[in-house]
Design a protein around this motif. Sequence first.
Motif, PDB file in Angstrom:
ATOM      1  N   MET A   1      35.437  46.718  37.242  1.00 44.39           N
ATOM      2  CA  MET A   1      35.811  45.349  37.027  1.00 44.39           C
ATOM      3  C   MET A   1      36.613  45.892  36.725  1.00 44.39           C
ATOM      4  SD  MET A   1      34.024  42.253  34.655  1.00 44.39           S
ATOM      5  CE  MET A   1      33.342  41.653  36.482  1.00 44.39           C
ATOM      6  N   THR A   2      38.356  44.208  36.242  1.00 41.47           N
ATOM      7  CA  THR A   2      39.476  44.948  35.812  1.00 41.47           C
ATOM      8  C   THR A   2      39.610  43.883  34.289  1.00 41.47           C
ATOM      9  OG1 THR A   2      40.533  45.243  37.872  1.00 41.47           O
ATOM     10  CG2 THR A   2      42.195  44.639  36.376  1.00 41.47           C
ATOM     11  N   THR A   3      40.227  44.529  33.506  1.00 39.15           N
ATOM     12  CA  THR A   3      40.283  42.701  32.880  1.00 39.15           C
ATOM     13  C   THR A   3      42.000  42.710  32.294  1.00 39.15           C
ATOM     14  OG1 THR A   3      40.581  44.881  30.912  1.00 39.15           O
ATOM     15  CG2 THR A   3      38.399  43.648  31.704  1.00 39.15           C
ATOM     16  N   ASP A   4      41.985  41.296  31.854  1.00 37.65           N
ATOM     17  CA  ASP A   4      43.800  41.037  32.544  1.00 37.65           C
ATOM     18  C   ASP A   4      43.777  41.288  30.342  1.00 37.65           C
ATOM     19  OD1 ASP A   4      43.212  39.169  29.944  1.00 37.65           O
ATOM     20  OD2 ASP A   4      43.446  37.463  30.988  1.00 37.65           O
ATOM     21  N   LYS A   5      45.002  41.074  30.584  1.00 39.19           N
ATOM     22  CA  LYS A   5      46.320  41.969  29.009  1.00 39.19           C
ATOM     23  C   LYS A   5      44.904  41.008  27.757  1.00 39.19           C
ATOM     24  CE  LYS A   5      50.442  42.817  30.583  1.00 39.19           C
ATOM     25  NZ  LYS A   5      52.071  42.234  30.640  1.00 39.19           N
ATOM     26  N   THR A   6      43.925  39.996  28.006  1.00 35.00           N
ATOM     27  CA  THR A   6      43.805  39.499  26.445  1.00 35.00           C
ATOM     28  C   THR A   6      42.025  40.415  26.464  1.00 35.00           C
ATOM     29  OG1 THR A   6      42.174  37.986  28.167  1.00 35.00           O
ATOM     30  CG2 THR A   6      44.611  37.647  26.695  1.00 35.00           C
ATOM     31  N   GLY A   7      41.647  41.270  27.593  1.00 36.97           N
ATOM     32  CA  GLY A   7      40.202  42.116  27.522  1.00 36.97           C
ATOM     33  C   GLY A   7      39.671  40.996  28.451  1.00 36.97           C
ATOM     34  N   ALA A   8      39.657  39.722  28.760  1.00 36.91           N
ATOM     35  CA  ALA A   8      38.857  39.092  29.990  1.00 36.91           C
ATOM     36  C   ALA A   8      38.518  39.291  31.065  1.00 36.91           C
ATOM     37  CB  ALA A   8      40.026  37.791  29.803  1.00 36.91           C
TER      38      ALA A   8
ATOM     39  N   THR B   1      38.466  40.028  35.334  1.00 36.81           N
ATOM     40  CA  THR B   1      39.054  39.542  35.744  1.00 36.81           C
ATOM     41  C   THR B   1      38.418  39.947  37.972  1.00 36.81           C
ATOM     42  OG1 THR B   1      40.312  41.128  37.214  1.00 36.81           O
ATOM     43  CG2 THR B   1      41.450  39.535  35.291  1.00 36.81           C
ATOM     44  N   THR B   2      38.385  38.846  38.654  1.00 37.90           N
ATOM     45  CA  THR B   2      37.523  38.926  39.646  1.00 37.90           C
ATOM     46  C   THR B   2      38.745  38.934  41.369  1.00 37.90           C
ATOM     47  OG1 THR B   2      35.825  38.638  38.947  1.00 37.90           O
ATOM     48  CG2 THR B   2      35.482  38.605  41.338  1.00 37.90           C
ATOM     49  N   VAL B   3      38.930  39.599  42.052  1.00 37.45           N
ATOM     50  CA  VAL B   3      39.907  39.318  42.930  1.00 37.45           C
ATOM     51  C   VAL B   3      38.957  39.263  44.074  1.00 37.45           C
ATOM     52  CG1 VAL B   3      41.636  40.209  44.455  1.00 37.45           C
ATOM     53  CG2 VAL B   3      41.540  40.573  42.201  1.00 37.45           C
TER      54      VAL B   3
ATOM     55  N   PHE C   1      44.469  36.154  49.104  1.00 39.71           N
ATOM     56  CA  PHE C   1      43.273  36.604  48.251  1.00 39.71           C
ATOM     57  C   PHE C   1      43.431  35.715  46.549  1.00 39.71           C
ATOM     58  CE2 PHE C   1      44.687  40.327  50.471  1.00 39.71           C
ATOM     59  CZ  PHE C   1      43.041  40.981  50.678  1.00 39.71           C
ATOM     60  N   THR C   2      42.318  35.708  46.016  1.00 42.32           N
ATOM     61  CA  THR C   2      42.231  35.088  44.699  1.00 42.32           C
ATOM     62  C   THR C   2      42.317  35.964  43.591  1.00 42.32           C
ATOM     63  OG1 THR C   2      39.745  34.014  44.816  1.00 42.32           O
ATOM     64  CG2 THR C   2      42.174  32.587  46.414  1.00 42.32           C
ATOM     65  N   ILE C   3      42.670  34.753  42.620  1.00 45.15           N
ATOM     66  CA  ILE C   3      41.901  35.898  40.888  1.00 45.15           C
ATOM     67  C   ILE C   3      41.215  35.288  40.263  1.00 45.15           C
ATOM     68  CG2 ILE C   3      44.435  35.574  39.811  1.00 45.15           C
ATOM     69  CD1 ILE C   3      44.024  38.464  38.873  1.00 45.15           C
ATOM     70  N   ALA C   4      40.439  34.860  39.668  1.00 42.63           N
ATOM     71  CA  ALA C   4      39.769  34.728  39.135  1.00 42.63           C
ATOM     72  C   ALA C   4      39.347  35.348  37.757  1.00 42.63           C
ATOM     73  CB  ALA C   4      38.203  34.077  40.065  1.00 42.63           C
ATOM     74  N   VAL C   5      39.584  33.940  36.291  1.00 47.85           N
ATOM     75  CA  VAL C   5      39.209  34.759  35.523  1.00 47.85           C
ATOM     76  C   VAL C   5      38.313  34.331  34.306  1.00 47.85           C
ATOM     77  CG1 VAL C   5      40.197  35.172  32.404  1.00 47.85           C
ATOM     78  CG2 VAL C   5      41.378  35.415  34.927  1.00 47.85           C
ATOM     79  N   ASP C   6      37.040  34.438  34.424  1.00 44.19           N
ATOM     80  CA  ASP C   6      36.463  34.490  33.672  1.00 44.19           C
ATOM     81  C   ASP C   6      35.102  32.800  34.760  1.00 44.19           C
ATOM     82  OD1 ASP C   6      35.479  35.539  31.210  1.00 44.19           O
ATOM     83  OD2 ASP C   6      36.921  34.499  30.592  1.00 44.19           O
TER      84      ASP C   6
ATOM     85  N   ASP D   1      48.414  30.152  37.871  1.00 50.08           N
ATOM     86  CA  ASP D   1      48.593  28.941  36.489  1.00 50.08           C
ATOM     87  C   ASP D   1      49.132  29.090  35.686  1.00 50.08           C
ATOM     88  OD1 ASP D   1      47.679  26.917  35.180  1.00 50.08           O
ATOM     89  OD2 ASP D   1      46.336  26.012  36.287  1.00 50.08           O
ATOM     90  N   ASP D   2      50.089  28.554  35.406  1.00 45.46           N
ATOM     91  CA  ASP D   2      50.698  28.593  34.180  1.00 45.46           C
ATOM     92  C   ASP D   2      50.256  28.763  33.040  1.00 45.46           C
ATOM     93  OD1 ASP D   2      53.245  27.566  35.968  1.00 45.46           O
ATOM     94  OD2 ASP D   2      53.334  25.594  35.170  1.00 45.46           O
ATOM     95  N   ALA D   3      49.142  27.981  32.527  1.00 44.56           N
ATOM     96  CA  ALA D   3      48.102  27.939  31.654  1.00 44.56           C
ATOM     97  C   ALA D   3      47.428  29.577  31.173  1.00 44.56           C
ATOM     98  CB  ALA D   3      47.199  27.382  31.447  1.00 44.56           C
ATOM     99  N   TYR D   4      48.193  30.637  32.494  1.00 43.28           N
ATOM    100  CA  TYR D   4      47.910  31.972  32.276  1.00 43.28           C
ATOM    101  C   TYR D   4      48.420  33.418  32.344  1.00 43.28           C
ATOM    102  CZ  TYR D   4      42.784  30.584  32.665  1.00 43.28           C
ATOM    103  OH  TYR D   4      41.952  29.631  32.536  1.00 43.28           O
TER     104      TYR D   4
END
Length: 113
Positions: A1-8, A10-12, A19-24, A48-51
């Motif tokens: 599993m890949t994590t983003d820069k915050t350690g959350a 991600t799922t592609v 292709f979509t990417i999801a966080v949590d 999304d701007d928030a991410y």
Amino acid sequence: MTTDKTGAPTTVTAGTDRFTIAVDGQRVGLVAFVDHNGQRIFLHTEVDDAYEGRGLAGILVSEALAATRDAGLRIVAVCPMVAGYLDKHHDFDDVLDPLTADVKRFLQTVQNG
């Protein structure tokens, strides 16, 4: 599993035209494409701007490109994000095609159709 820069985590996920990417578990970005004559033409990437700033677009594009190569398709980058990624990561050079006049004509028929 890949994590983003915050350690959350991600799922592609691959779809028929993106292709979509999801966080949590929440979908936060996509890269849209169209397949044509053995090529996958990448059209647009958004997160999304928030991410923003978490490296999600890079994760998404990297996994989309790897899946494209694994599917035996060639890559055409119309999207500036995908093109920029490919300029910095040369591990996809062997499956990269230029944006040709034929591809541009095809895209016009898709967009106008």
